[in-house]
Design a protein around this motif. Structure first.
Motif, PDB file in Angstrom:
ATOM      1  N   PHE A  88       0.856  -1.250   0.083  1.00  0.00           N
ATOM      2  CA  PHE A  88       0.072   0.015   0.036  1.00  0.00           C
ATOM      3  C   PHE A  88       0.970   1.273  -0.094  1.00  0.00           C
ATOM      4  CE2 PHE A  88      -2.155  -3.276   2.392  1.00  0.00           C
ATOM      5  CZ  PHE A  88      -3.420  -3.492   1.435  1.00  0.00           C
ATOM      6  N   PRO A  89       0.874   1.987  -0.973  1.00  0.00           N
ATOM      7  CA  PRO A  89       2.033   2.990  -1.252  1.00  0.00           C
ATOM      8  C   PRO A  89       1.864   4.028  -0.059  1.00  0.00           C
ATOM      9  CG  PRO A  89       0.384   3.058  -3.101  1.00  0.00           C
ATOM     10  CD  PRO A  89       0.103   1.769  -2.283  1.00  0.00           C
ATOM     11  N   HIS A  90       0.513   4.452   0.090  1.00  0.00           N
ATOM     12  CA  HIS A  90       0.483   5.681   0.965  1.00  0.00           C
ATOM     13  C   HIS A  90       0.886   5.188   2.484  1.00  0.00           C
ATOM     14  CE1 HIS A  90      -3.243   3.301   0.944  1.00  0.00           C
ATOM     15  NE2 HIS A  90      -3.276   3.718   2.003  1.00  0.00           N
ATOM     16  N   MET A  91       0.983   3.909   2.785  1.00  0.00           N
ATOM     17  CA  MET A  91       1.194   3.482   4.039  1.00  0.00           C
ATOM     18  C   MET A  91       2.596   3.274   4.423  1.00  0.00           C
ATOM     19  SD  MET A  91      -2.233   0.979   4.531  1.00  0.00           S
ATOM     20  CE  MET A  91      -1.357  -0.465   5.274  1.00  0.00           C
ATOM     21  N   THR A  92       2.952   3.385   5.665  1.00  0.00           N
ATOM     22  CA  THR A  92       4.430   3.284   6.007  1.00  0.00           C
ATOM     23  C   THR A  92       4.830   1.773   6.207  1.00  0.00           C
ATOM     24  OG1 THR A  92       3.693   2.830   8.582  1.00  0.00           O
ATOM     25  CG2 THR A  92       4.219   5.309   7.778  1.00  0.00           C
ATOM     26  N   VAL A  93       5.957   1.573   6.234  1.00  0.00           N
ATOM     27  CA  VAL A  93       6.612   0.287   6.227  1.00  0.00           C
ATOM     28  C   VAL A  93       5.996  -0.667   7.344  1.00  0.00           C
ATOM     29  CG1 VAL A  93       8.400  -1.280   6.667  1.00  0.00           C
ATOM     30  CG2 VAL A  93       8.691   0.854   5.055  1.00  0.00           C
ATOM     31  N   ARG A  94       5.717   0.100   8.491  1.00  0.00           N
ATOM     32  CA  ARG A  94       5.149  -0.656   9.699  1.00  0.00           C
ATOM     33  C   ARG A  94       3.810  -0.962   9.412  1.00  0.00           C
ATOM     34  NH1 ARG A  94       5.794  -1.146  14.778  1.00  0.00           N
ATOM     35  NH2 ARG A  94       7.525   0.246  15.157  1.00  0.00           N
ATOM     36  N   ASP A  95       2.979   0.024   8.807  1.00  0.00           N
ATOM     37  CA  ASP A  95       1.551  -0.314   8.639  1.00  0.00           C
ATOM     38  C   ASP A  95       1.260  -1.110   7.437  1.00  0.00           C
ATOM     39  OD1 ASP A  95       0.786   1.328  10.490  1.00  0.00           O
ATOM     40  OD2 ASP A  95       0.307   3.304   9.320  1.00  0.00           O
ATOM     41  N   VAL A 121      14.553  -8.747  11.954  1.00  0.00           N
ATOM     42  CA  VAL A 121      14.894  -9.877  11.062  1.00  0.00           C
ATOM     43  C   VAL A 121      15.193  -9.360   9.686  1.00  0.00           C
ATOM     44  CG1 VAL A 121      14.301 -12.003  10.152  1.00  0.00           C
ATOM     45  CG2 VAL A 121      13.568 -11.547  12.301  1.00  0.00           C
ATOM     46  N   LEU A 122      14.270  -8.419   8.995  1.00  0.00           N
ATOM     47  CA  LEU A 122      14.551  -8.176   7.928  1.00  0.00           C
ATOM     48  C   LEU A 122      15.254  -6.877   7.595  1.00  0.00           C
ATOM     49  CD1 LEU A 122      11.330  -9.658   6.232  1.00  0.00           C
ATOM     50  CD2 LEU A 122      13.632 -10.311   5.684  1.00  0.00           C
ATOM     51  N   ASP A 123      15.831  -6.309   8.662  1.00  0.00           N
ATOM     52  CA  ASP A 123      16.690  -4.955   8.639  1.00  0.00           C
ATOM     53  C   ASP A 123      15.772  -3.913   7.757  1.00  0.00           C
ATOM     54  OD1 ASP A 123      18.690  -3.475   8.863  1.00  0.00           O
ATOM     55  OD2 ASP A 123      19.896  -4.161   7.171  1.00  0.00           O
ATOM     56  N   LEU A 124      14.702  -3.600   8.668  1.00  0.00           N
ATOM     57  CA  LEU A 124      13.751  -2.682   8.278  1.00  0.00           C
ATOM     58  C   LEU A 124      13.364  -1.545   9.250  1.00  0.00           C
ATOM     59  CD1 LEU A 124      11.005  -4.771   6.412  1.00  0.00           C
ATOM     60  CD2 LEU A 124      12.625  -3.189   5.327  1.00  0.00           C
ATOM     61  N   ALA A 125      13.981  -1.824  10.467  1.00  0.00           N
ATOM     62  CA  ALA A 125      13.603  -1.085  11.629  1.00  0.00           C
ATOM     63  C   ALA A 125      13.849   0.606  11.336  1.00  0.00           C
ATOM     64  CB  ALA A 125      14.412  -1.399  12.771  1.00  0.00           C
ATOM     65  N   ASP A 126      14.967   0.719  10.779  1.00  0.00           N
ATOM     66  CA  ASP A 126      15.452   2.205  10.442  1.00  0.00           C
ATOM     67  C   ASP A 126      14.445   3.011   9.522  1.00  0.00           C
ATOM     68  OD1 ASP A 126      17.567   1.836  11.955  1.00  0.00           O
ATOM     69  OD2 ASP A 126      19.134   1.604  10.386  1.00  0.00           O
ATOM     70  N   ARG A 140      11.364  -2.327  -0.734  1.00  0.00           N
ATOM     71  CA  ARG A 140      10.086  -2.631  -1.071  1.00  0.00           C
ATOM     72  C   ARG A 140       9.733  -4.303  -0.856  1.00  0.00           C
ATOM     73  NH1 ARG A 140       9.098  -0.702  -6.203  1.00  0.00           N
ATOM     74  NH2 ARG A 140       7.258  -1.909  -6.357  1.00  0.00           N
ATOM     75  N   GLN A 141      10.914  -4.934  -1.486  1.00  0.00           N
ATOM     76  CA  GLN A 141      10.789  -6.423  -1.385  1.00  0.00           C
ATOM     77  C   GLN A 141      10.687  -7.234   0.072  1.00  0.00           C
ATOM     78  OE1 GLN A 141      11.485  -9.083  -3.814  1.00  0.00           O
ATOM     79  NE2 GLN A 141      11.177 -10.211  -2.249  1.00  0.00           N
ATOM     80  N   ARG A 142      11.870  -6.392   0.824  1.00  0.00           N
ATOM     81  CA  ARG A 142      11.974  -6.789   2.210  1.00  0.00           C
ATOM     82  C   ARG A 142      10.759  -6.545   3.107  1.00  0.00           C
ATOM     83  NH1 ARG A 142      16.391  -4.268   4.339  1.00  0.00           N
ATOM     84  NH2 ARG A 142      16.850  -3.231   2.511  1.00  0.00           N
ATOM     85  N   THR A 143      10.160  -5.430   2.644  1.00  0.00           N
ATOM     86  CA  THR A 143       8.776  -5.039   3.425  1.00  0.00           C
ATOM     87  C   THR A 143       7.718  -6.152   3.161  1.00  0.00           C
ATOM     88  OG1 THR A 143       9.397  -2.624   3.436  1.00  0.00           O
ATOM     89  CG2 THR A 143       6.980  -3.083   3.721  1.00  0.00           C
ATOM     90  N   ALA A 144       7.468  -6.276   1.607  1.00  0.00           N
ATOM     91  CA  ALA A 144       6.468  -7.454   1.214  1.00  0.00           C
ATOM     92  C   ALA A 144       6.928  -8.765   1.935  1.00  0.00           C
ATOM     93  CB  ALA A 144       6.752  -7.492  -0.250  1.00  0.00           C
ATOM     94  N   LEU A 145       7.942  -9.114   2.013  1.00  0.00           N
ATOM     95  CA  LEU A 145       8.688 -10.408   2.809  1.00  0.00           C
ATOM     96  C   LEU A 145       7.995 -10.100   4.323  1.00  0.00           C
ATOM     97  CD1 LEU A 145      12.226 -11.521   1.542  1.00  0.00           C
ATOM     98  CD2 LEU A 145      10.084 -12.899   1.718  1.00  0.00           C
ATOM     99  N   ALA A 146       8.246  -9.171   4.596  1.00  0.00           N
ATOM    100  CA  ALA A 146       7.987  -9.167   6.157  1.00  0.00           C
ATOM    101  C   ALA A 146       6.256  -8.956   6.397  1.00  0.00           C
ATOM    102  CB  ALA A 146       8.609  -7.759   6.810  1.00  0.00           C
ATOM    103  N   ARG A 147       5.828  -8.454   5.529  1.00  0.00           N
ATOM    104  CA  ARG A 147       4.246  -8.397   5.570  1.00  0.00           C
ATOM    105  C   ARG A 147       3.527  -9.837   5.579  1.00  0.00           C
ATOM    106  NH1 ARG A 147       0.578  -5.056   1.282  1.00  0.00           N
ATOM    107  NH2 ARG A 147       1.253  -6.763   0.066  1.00  0.00           N
ATOM    108  N   GLY A 148       4.527 -10.591   4.480  1.00  0.00           N
ATOM    109  CA  GLY A 148       3.874 -11.942   4.149  1.00  0.00           C
ATOM    110  C   GLY A 148       4.328 -12.833   5.465  1.00  0.00           C
TER     111      GLY A 148
END
Ligand code: ADP
Ligand code: ADP
Length: 226
Positions: A88-95, A121-126, A140-148
């Motif tokens: 979701f482009p308008h949402m943050t990585v966390r959301d 785990v996926l080095d997205l905290a920052d 974006r790839q790692r965010t998608a993996l984290a979401r899954g």
């Protein structure tokens, strides 16, 4: 018992296209399975049937012994990573990462804790509070993996998720997938038309052609015939 079983699975589309015919597969927990074959051979259709997105015309898809189509969407034990990541482009990585947990009705504190762990785990905290629209391909790839992964699926389905990435990024994400497989024990089903990718990642490769399974082999035995 198997993590994933396809028993004589078939799919004929409404227009009469026989997309998948008599597909048999048994995968144990933690296995990395790839589907390879030419465009139009039925890889994506099979993946979509496992995900429960596509009706099954014949046979059964079972996850840990349960028929996938008997389960309501929010209780399906699979997550899918799409080719374009579908963030979701308008949402943050966390959301983005918390989205699936919200759908499942988890309370906010629990959502936050699970998302935090997965971002570690996926080095997205920052970049947790950045909108996904502005991210690089790898982020974006790692965010998608984290979401899954955050919903703790039994099976992670990946539909050509690496195709759009450059070679270096692809290598690093391949390594990431292998690590996840080892550490979390998830079963992977990976659709690709890049055989090199299947060879690098898979425990077993399913070679499809015109809707049929031609061969199921570990990479080292691919195309070796008796
Ligand atoms: P892929 O990159 O997996 O080969 P395609 O480009 O063939 O995918 O298809 C893209 C989308 O179009 C998919 O959602 C697929 O289900 C749909 N599609 C493919 N072939 C047909 C068809 N003959 N009729 C209707 N929809 C189709
Ligand atoms: P692959 O992922 O291996 O490229 P697909 O599973 O997308 O193959 O397609 C398998 C066959 O089913 C192809 O002949 C394709 O055109 C057809 N197909 C895919 N989606 C649809 C659809 N929604 N309606 C009709 N035919 C489709």
């Amino acid at each position: 018992t198997y993590d994933l079983e396809l028993v004589r699975v078939g799919k004929t589309y409404a227009d009469g296209t026989p997309a998948v015919i008599d597909f048999d597969l048994r995968a144990t927990k933690g296995e990395f399975i790839s589907f390879v074959g030419p465009s139009g051979c039925g890889k994506t259709t099979t993946l979509r049937m496992i995900a429960g997105f596509e009706g099954i015309s014949a046979g059964d898809v079972l996850v840990r012994g349960r028929r996938i189509n008997d389960l309501p969407p929010e209780r399906r034990p699979t997550s899918t990573i799409f080719q374009n990541f579908a963030l979701f482009p308008h949402m943050t990585v966390r959301d983005n990462i918390e989205y699936g947990l919200r759908v499942k009705g988890l309370p906010a504190a629990e959502r936050r804790a699970k998302a935090d762990r997965m971002m570690q785990v996926l080095d997205l905290a920052d970049i947790a509070e950045r909108r996904s629209a502005g991210l690089s391909g790898g982020q974006r790839q790692r965010t998608a993996l984290a979401r899954g992964l955050v919903v703790e699926p039994d099976i992670l389905l990946l539909d050509e998720p690496l195709g759009a990435l450059d070679a270096n990024l692809r290598k690093s994400i391949q390594a990431e997938l292998k690590l996840l497989q080892r550490n979390i024990g998830i079963t992977f089903v990976f659709v690709t038309h890049a055989q090199s990718e299947a060879l690098a990642l898979s425990d077993r490769i399913v070679v499809m052609n015109r809707g049929r399974v031609e061969q199921i082999s570990p990479p080292e035995e691919l195309y070796r015939r008796p």
